[in-house]
Write an enzyme that holds these catalytic residues in place. Sequence first.
Site, mmCIF file in Angstrom:
data_model
loop_
_atom_site.group_PDB
_atom_site.id
_atom_site.type_symbol
_atom_site.label_atom_id
_atom_site.label_comp_id
_atom_site.label_asym_id
_atom_site.label_seq_id
_atom_site.Cartn_x
_atom_site.Cartn_y
_atom_site.Cartn_z
ATOM 1 C CB SER A 155 -1.166 -2.651 8.530
ATOM 2 O OG SER A 155 -2.421 -2.603 9.468
ATOM 3 C CG ASP A 249 -8.085 0.130 5.341
ATOM 4 O OD1 ASP A 249 -8.585 -0.069 6.358
ATOM 5 O OD2 ASP A 249 -7.028 0.009 4.828
ATOM 6 C CG HIS A 279 -6.459 -3.157 6.447
ATOM 7 N ND1 HIS A 279 -5.655 -1.931 6.743
ATOM 8 C CD2 HIS A 279 -5.539 -3.954 7.119
ATOM 9 C CE1 HIS A 279 -4.630 -1.915 7.489
ATOM 10 N NE2 HIS A 279 -4.542 -3.313 7.733
#
Length: 314
Positions: A155, A249, A279
């Site tokens: 991320s 996601d 995610h």
Amino acid sequence: MPLDRILRSLIAWQHADGAPPPLRTMPVEQARERYRASAIRPRRQDGGPDRTVVVDEKIDSLDGTPIRSRVYTPRADADRVITYLHGGGWVTGDLDTHDLACRVLAASLGAVVVSADYRRAPEFPYPTPLHDAISVARWTGRMFPDRDHVLAGDSAGAQLALGVALDARANGGPRIAALLLMYPPVDPSLRIAGAGAHTEGYLLSVDDLAWCYEQYLPDPRHRNDPGVDLLRADLHGLPPTVVATAEFDPLQREGELLVESLHAAGVPARHVPGPGLVHGSFLIQDIVPAAATNAQQVIREIDAVLTSARRPAP
């Protein structure tokens, strides 16, 4: 494919008393505590997978401030080292929330892992987190000069890892053998994420992403910086890269486009899709079998990149 059934049950449980409040409605410390509560679960107390040895370090930043870091040394050593940058939207996440991820990478790849607790927004907005990440990567390169060095992150950490790679290319080091980028945010305009099919309801929403960018980039002029707007950055000359995405996601399409941009720049890039996943899937591999299977595929791909780089030319 449909959302993984275990993830579907987890999301339903989270929404049993209504949807969790958006990040922008919460004080920063409360957001951090919520993230920690979701990421930290009871672990084995024997050193984790493969009895990894863990030592905390302090690494000087570019401005001299000590950066808390954690070094993981596996029992089986394959002469590799990873600088790991945790996710959490540049605001949440820390050494503890990503402890399992680092242990798994160390044990599975036979790599020393240096996990960086870079300073976080909003107290320390861009470029401080990126500068801290650069400092830790340079320290890793100095301490382990003869190992294959991987920049890795998930991320926001993946976004920082790519920024560190651009800095290393521009400044002649450290030498980077490969990049491992898991569900990276690379479009600060959020136009791509906002046009996707899964903008909310799957543990990460586009509005949460917008809030994270607002904390990290309070000056909107920085959104055009090459270390931020990574889809428009010059990616030529970067090392071989593995990009992992998740189907449910908001950032899925950004990851796919990043792979296309890397290929267009002549960078060897491998894409590991995450069918049925959300995610943050690398962090829940201990409770979601489909996430564990996908995590092992990610590890196999980065292992193949490193093995190929070491293989003598015919």
